[in-house]
Design a protein around this motif. Structure first.
Motif, PDB file in Angstrom:
ATOM      1  N   LYS A 186       4.442 -14.519  -5.717  1.00  0.00           N
ATOM      2  CA  LYS A 186       4.866 -14.822  -4.357  1.00  0.00           C
ATOM      3  C   LYS A 186       4.298 -16.173  -3.903  1.00  0.00           C
ATOM      4  N   GLN A 187       3.037 -16.425  -4.208  1.00  0.00           N
ATOM      5  CA  GLN A 187       2.413 -17.699  -3.840  1.00  0.00           C
ATOM      6  C   GLN A 187       3.077 -18.859  -4.567  1.00  0.00           C
ATOM      7  N   ARG A 241      -0.568 -12.041  -4.288  1.00  0.00           N
ATOM      8  CA  ARG A 241       0.557 -11.959  -5.226  1.00  0.00           C
ATOM      9  C   ARG A 241       0.819 -13.342  -5.815  1.00  0.00           C
ATOM     10  N   PRO A 269      -1.550  -7.751   0.077  1.00  0.00           N
ATOM     11  CA  PRO A 269      -1.010  -8.861   0.873  1.00  0.00           C
ATOM     12  C   PRO A 269      -0.355  -9.928  -0.006  1.00  0.00           C
ATOM     13  N   ASP A 270       0.543 -10.694   0.581  1.00  0.00           N
ATOM     14  CA  ASP A 270       1.238 -11.758  -0.160  1.00  0.00           C
ATOM     15  C   ASP A 270       0.271 -12.765  -0.765  1.00  0.00           C
ATOM     16  N   ASN A 313       0.787  -2.462  -2.483  1.00  0.00           N
ATOM     17  CA  ASN A 313       1.023  -2.922  -1.117  1.00  0.00           C
ATOM     18  C   ASN A 313       0.089  -4.068  -0.727  1.00  0.00           C
ATOM     19  N   LEU A 359       6.448 -19.441  -2.745  1.00  0.00           N
ATOM     20  CA  LEU A 359       6.278 -19.955  -1.387  1.00  0.00           C
ATOM     21  C   LEU A 359       5.657 -21.353  -1.327  1.00  0.00           C
TER      22      LEU A 359
END
Length: 87
Positions: A56-57, A53, A49-50, A47, A60
């Motif tokens: 994810k980075q 990750r 934070p983004d 869980n 994005l």
């Protein structure tokens, strides 16, 4: 996309105070409040934070600049650097 080859050394988690994006995670000594000093692992990994990750980075913020392999190479170099500096 392959999985990011994390060394699980914990150095990035010990340096959250050095980046504006991760300062909010600082437990007061520069390390992440979710970092376990004994195991060198994240206590909330599933869980997290983004910002913690890598995939994810990449999606994005970096996918328009780099392909995944180049992004991984750049991050591995950064990992190796902070490992050396922490020795």
């Amino acid at each position: 996309m392959s999985e990011f080859p994390c060394f699980k050394c914990g150095r990035c988690c010990q340096l959250v105070s050095t980046a504006q994006e991760t300062k909010v995670l600082d437990r007061g000594d520069g390390a992440c409040r979710h970092y376990d000093d004994e195991t060198k692992l994240c206590l909330i990994y599933e869980n997290r934070p983004d910002i913690c990750r890598v995939d994810k980075q990449f999606s994005l913020n970096y996918a328009k600049e780099y392909d995944w392999e180049t992004f991984v190479d750049i991050n591995i170099k950064a990992c190796e650097y902070i490992q050396r500096e922490g020795s």
